[in-house]
Design a protein around this motif. Structure first.
Motif, short mmCIF file in Angstrom:
data_model
loop_
_atom_site.label_atom_id
_atom_site.label_comp_id
_atom_site.label_asym_id
_atom_site.label_seq_id
_atom_site.Cartn_x
_atom_site.Cartn_y
_atom_site.Cartn_z
N ASP A 68 0.82 -1.21 0.00
CA ASP A 68 0.00 0.00 0.00
C ASP A 68 0.85 1.26 0.00
O ASP A 68 0.49 2.27 0.58
CB ASP A 68 -0.94 -0.03 1.21
N VAL A 69 2.04 1.18 -0.60
CA VAL A 69 2.92 2.36 -0.70
C VAL A 69 2.99 2.75 -2.17
O VAL A 69 3.76 2.19 -2.94
CB VAL A 69 4.33 2.07 -0.13
N THR A 70 2.16 3.71 -2.56
CA THR A 70 2.13 4.16 -3.93
C THR A 70 2.99 5.40 -4.09
O THR A 70 3.47 5.99 -3.10
CB THR A 70 0.69 4.50 -4.35
N LEU A 71 3.16 5.82 -5.34
CA LEU A 71 4.00 6.99 -5.61
C LEU A 71 3.49 8.24 -4.89
O LEU A 71 4.30 8.97 -4.30
CB LEU A 71 4.08 7.19 -7.13
N PRO A 72 2.18 8.55 -4.89
CA PRO A 72 1.73 9.72 -4.12
C PRO A 72 2.07 9.63 -2.64
O PRO A 72 2.40 10.64 -2.02
CB PRO A 72 0.21 9.72 -4.34
N LEU A 73 2.01 8.42 -2.08
CA LEU A 73 2.38 8.28 -0.66
C LEU A 73 3.87 8.50 -0.47
O LEU A 73 4.29 9.16 0.50
CB LEU A 73 1.97 6.89 -0.16
N LEU A 74 4.70 8.00 -1.39
CA LEU A 74 6.13 8.25 -1.29
C LEU A 74 6.44 9.75 -1.33
O LEU A 74 7.31 10.24 -0.61
CB LEU A 74 6.87 7.54 -2.43
N LEU A 75 5.70 10.49 -2.16
CA LEU A 75 5.90 11.93 -2.22
C LEU A 75 5.42 12.60 -0.93
O LEU A 75 6.04 13.55 -0.44
CB LEU A 75 5.15 12.52 -3.42
N ALA A 76 4.32 12.10 -0.35
CA ALA A 76 3.84 12.64 0.92
C ALA A 76 4.85 12.38 2.03
O ALA A 76 5.04 13.23 2.92
CB ALA A 76 2.48 12.04 1.27
N LEU A 77 5.51 11.24 1.99
CA LEU A 77 6.52 10.93 3.02
C LEU A 77 7.68 11.92 2.98
O LEU A 77 8.32 12.18 4.00
CB LEU A 77 7.05 9.51 2.81
N GLU A 78 7.93 12.47 1.78
CA GLU A 78 9.01 13.47 1.65
C GLU A 78 8.77 14.70 2.50
O GLU A 78 9.71 15.40 2.88
CB GLU A 78 9.14 13.90 0.18
N ARG A 79 7.51 14.99 2.82
CA ARG A 79 7.19 16.18 3.60
C ARG A 79 7.28 15.94 5.10
O ARG A 79 7.11 16.87 5.88
CB ARG A 79 5.78 16.67 3.23
N LEU A 80 7.54 14.70 5.49
CA LEU A 80 7.67 14.38 6.91
C LEU A 80 9.10 14.57 7.38
O LEU A 80 10.04 14.58 6.59
CB LEU A 80 7.26 12.92 7.15
N THR A 81 9.26 14.69 8.70
CA THR A 81 10.61 14.65 9.25
C THR A 81 11.12 13.21 9.12
O THR A 81 10.33 12.26 9.05
CB THR A 81 10.63 15.06 10.72
N PRO A 82 12.45 13.02 9.13
CA PRO A 82 12.97 11.64 9.06
C PRO A 82 12.42 10.72 10.14
O PRO A 82 12.10 9.56 9.86
CB PRO A 82 14.48 11.85 9.19
#
Length: 287
Positions: A101-115
């Motif tokens: 359940d890790v799609t490209l939009p979710l990967l991009l959303a993860l970029e906005r999180l802190t590590p």
């Protein structure tokens, strides 16, 4: 004390390598960096007192996550100076691959999180790791890890697919998009697009790509019409259709001889977003 042999290290590590690469890739968005991180974890595993490790997978997942957290500090600086839009490396998934359940939009959303938010969310929500292990991995107490995961969950909620498209239907739509975009059939193409569709393309400064997202059906159709002329002149060969970072899409070889991937975010039967990877550095693993 008997030191375990290197071949013993490989025998216990190799079955875990694919899962460790998935953890690292989802943390970093880079196939090459994920492979480097996992190889570094293997080197550390060879030097560890393996006989004293009760759960090798947990130990190695912890090692990989910590290495990724260190890497993210420098990766953020690199992405701030990146030319144009940044997209994660495309991973073309084969039939039978694990669906996390890790799609490209979710990967991009993860970029906005802190590590740390990203680590807590991925380990707990995606890989099913308990908060006690998450706490040991990122060196925070379990209560803090719960808060980190909850904050991350709130940020990425909109990026998680609520109604995942059926795989076969998604791939049929990807094939139809390829045919219409390459033949210049803008009527057929327009019927596939949502009103607020967008195009995101990553050339990394190495190949031509739009420097910013192109927004709205009319603007997207203008771009596709111009591209269709180039496709007719220089060619665009379909290599394969498949899931790309969890989204229906296709791999092509373009007129300059380079590979390209196109992934389609689809909801309610319409294409909401088009993600095009043109950066040759991020496509090298597909050759």
């Amino acid at each position: 004390m008997t030191v375990p042999a290197p071949d013993d290290a490989a025998a216990s590590f190799d079955p875990l390598r694919p899962r460790l690469i998935r953890v690292a890739y989802r943390m970093l968005g880079s196939v090459a960096d994920a492979e480097d991180i996992v190889q570094e974890a293997f080197i550390r595993w060879m030097g560890a007192d393996r006989a004293a490790v009760r759960e090798p997978e947990a130990f190695l997942r912890r090692t990989v996550t910590r290495l990724c957290l260190d890497q993210l500090k420098s990766a953020r600086v690199q992405r701030e100076t990146y030319v144009g839009s940044w997209l994660p490396d495309p991973v073309v998934e084969a039939e039978g691959d694990e669906d996390e359940d890790v799609t490209l939009p979710l990967l991009l959303a993860l970029e906005r999180l802190t590590p740390l938010e990203r680590a807590a969310f991925l380990l707990h929500d995606v890989f099913g790791v308990g908060f006690d292990e998450v706490a040991a991995t990122i060196r925070r107490d379990p209560a803090a890890c719960r808060q980190l995961a909850a904050r991350a969950r709130a940020h990425v909620r909109e990026a998680r697919p609520r109604h995942a498209i059926e795989r076969r239907h998604g791939l049929e739509l990807a094939e139809a998009f390829f045919a219409a975009s390459r033949s210049g059939d803008m009527t057929a193409l327009g019927a596939m697009l949502a009103a607020d569709v967008s195009i995101h393309s990553d050339g990394g400064g190495k190949r031509p790509a739009a420097p910013a997202p192109i927004l709205g059906r009319s603007n997207v159709l203008k771009v596709q019409k111009a591209l269709a002329i180039l496709f007719a002149r220089h060619g665009s060969q379909l290599v394969r259709v498949g899931l790309i970072n969890g989204l229906p899409g296709f791999v092509t070889r373009e007129g300059d001889g380079e590979l390209q991937t196109t992934a389609l975010d689809i909801a309610d039967g319409r294409i909401n977003a088009i993600y095009v990877m043109r950066n040759p550095d991020k496509l090298r693993h597909l050759h």
